[in-house]
Design a protein around this motif. Sequence first.
Motif, PDB file in Angstrom:
ATOM      1  N   ILE A 182    -102.278  32.626 -94.113  1.00  0.00           N
ATOM      2  CA  ILE A 182    -103.209  31.609 -93.634  1.00  0.00           C
ATOM      3  C   ILE A 182    -103.513  31.840 -92.162  1.00  0.00           C
ATOM      4  O   ILE A 182    -102.599  31.980 -91.347  1.00  0.00           O
ATOM      5  CB  ILE A 182    -102.618  30.201 -93.809  1.00  0.00           C
ATOM      6  CG1 ILE A 182    -102.247  29.958 -95.265  1.00  0.00           C
ATOM      7  CG2 ILE A 182    -103.597  29.136 -93.322  1.00  0.00           C
ATOM      8  CD1 ILE A 182    -101.432  28.691 -95.466  1.00  0.00           C
ATOM      9  N   GLU A 183    -104.785  31.881 -91.829  1.00  0.00           N
ATOM     10  CA  GLU A 183    -105.173  31.999 -90.430  1.00  0.00           C
ATOM     11  C   GLU A 183    -104.807  30.708 -89.695  1.00  0.00           C
ATOM     12  O   GLU A 183    -104.855  29.615 -90.264  1.00  0.00           O
ATOM     13  CB  GLU A 183    -106.685  32.246 -90.310  1.00  0.00           C
ATOM     14  CG  GLU A 183    -107.169  33.531 -90.958  1.00  0.00           C
ATOM     15  CD  GLU A 183    -106.683  34.765 -90.215  1.00  0.00           C
ATOM     16  OE1 GLU A 183    -106.380  34.654 -89.008  1.00  0.00           O
ATOM     17  OE2 GLU A 183    -106.602  35.834 -90.845  1.00  0.00           O
ATOM     18  N   ILE A 184    -104.457  30.849 -88.429  1.00  0.00           N
ATOM     19  CA  ILE A 184    -104.096  29.684 -87.630  1.00  0.00           C
ATOM     20  C   ILE A 184    -105.230  28.660 -87.626  1.00  0.00           C
ATOM     21  O   ILE A 184    -104.991  27.451 -87.715  1.00  0.00           O
ATOM     22  CB  ILE A 184    -103.756  30.105 -86.182  1.00  0.00           C
ATOM     23  CG1 ILE A 184    -102.487  30.963 -86.171  1.00  0.00           C
ATOM     24  CG2 ILE A 184    -103.575  28.881 -85.287  1.00  0.00           C
ATOM     25  CD1 ILE A 184    -102.104  31.474 -84.808  1.00  0.00           C
ATOM     26  N   THR A 185    -106.468  29.137 -87.559  1.00  0.00           N
ATOM     27  CA  THR A 185    -107.608  28.226 -87.512  1.00  0.00           C
ATOM     28  C   THR A 185    -107.820  27.476 -88.821  1.00  0.00           C
ATOM     29  O   THR A 185    -108.518  26.469 -88.850  1.00  0.00           O
ATOM     30  CB  THR A 185    -108.895  29.009 -87.170  1.00  0.00           C
ATOM     31  OG1 THR A 185    -109.037  30.096 -88.104  1.00  0.00           O
ATOM     32  CG2 THR A 185    -108.828  29.563 -85.753  1.00  0.00           C
ATOM     33  N   ASP A 186    -107.224  27.972 -89.918  1.00  0.00           N
ATOM     34  CA  ASP A 186    -107.402  27.330 -91.224  1.00  0.00           C
ATOM     35  C   ASP A 186    -106.337  26.277 -91.522  1.00  0.00           C
ATOM     36  O   ASP A 186    -106.472  25.513 -92.478  1.00  0.00           O
ATOM     37  CB  ASP A 186    -107.369  28.381 -92.343  1.00  0.00           C
ATOM     38  CG  ASP A 186    -108.754  28.928 -92.654  1.00  0.00           C
ATOM     39  OD1 ASP A 186    -109.732  28.358 -92.142  1.00  0.00           O
ATOM     40  OD2 ASP A 186    -108.848  29.923 -93.382  1.00  0.00           O
ATOM     41  N   ARG A 187    -105.286  26.214 -90.728  1.00  0.00           N
ATOM     42  CA  ARG A 187    -104.190  25.313 -91.052  1.00  0.00           C
ATOM     43  C   ARG A 187    -104.602  23.848 -91.010  1.00  0.00           C
ATOM     44  O   ARG A 187    -104.033  23.022 -91.721  1.00  0.00           O
ATOM     45  CB  ARG A 187    -103.002  25.559 -90.125  1.00  0.00           C
ATOM     46  CG  ARG A 187    -102.301  26.873 -90.395  1.00  0.00           C
ATOM     47  CD  ARG A 187    -101.022  27.025 -89.616  1.00  0.00           C
ATOM     48  NE  ARG A 187    -100.035  26.009 -89.946  1.00  0.00           N
ATOM     49  CZ  ARG A 187     -98.722  26.188 -89.852  1.00  0.00           C
ATOM     50  NH1 ARG A 187     -98.246  27.359 -89.467  1.00  0.00           N
ATOM     51  NH2 ARG A 187     -97.888  25.221 -90.137  1.00  0.00           N
TER      52      ARG A 187
END
Length: 216
Positions: A182-187
């Motif tokens: 998971i990308e940090i921006t998607d969390r």
Amino acid sequence: MISYRYQFTMTRPNELPEADCLAQILIHLGRAARCEDGASGLTAAQWTCLRFLARANARTRTPSGFASFHATTRGTASQITKSLECRGLIARRRSEEDGRSVRFDLTEQGRKVLADDPFQDLVAAIADLDETERRAFHATLMRLAAQLAARRGLPAFGTCDDCKHLEERTSGAHCACMGRDIEITDRASLCANHAASELTPGRTIAKTGHDRNDND
């Protein structure tokens, strides 16, 4: 007809509020926050769609994703997204993973319109709550959303940080449901594959990865 204001004040101090009264307050807040404003010319449903697309991750910004979130039919969801496309507020993209499916992204014009969202009045009101109130409010709303979705057999939307599929690994966050990092921006993005965690929302969820089969 009894006004909302009268119904809201019927409960005496120290008396447990009736469930139907609390439900009516939630509905009232939702309707008040999603008001249609003449300046933008957008309907409440169009505002809801813009907000959803701004908060959802790439795999959830689909026609079926919005239809599920908006609790409406694919046909109605299609009409709403088409109207926003015609205004140049969202753009349709082919999925990089599956050329047969599409996702929607906000255009720069769409982000400009969203910057003047009347919904921000409710955001400001919630921001005035202290940290303890906000955490308790968040936990309560997430639990209500999950229970309502379960009663109706619908997906419960939420973020990765509140999801039991989240695995914290040395290499970073991993989604056991999708089988990918998971990308940090998607969390903090909305996801249609969300499954409520039993832990308090906002806490780090540590998993070993051994329960992946339970999430399929």
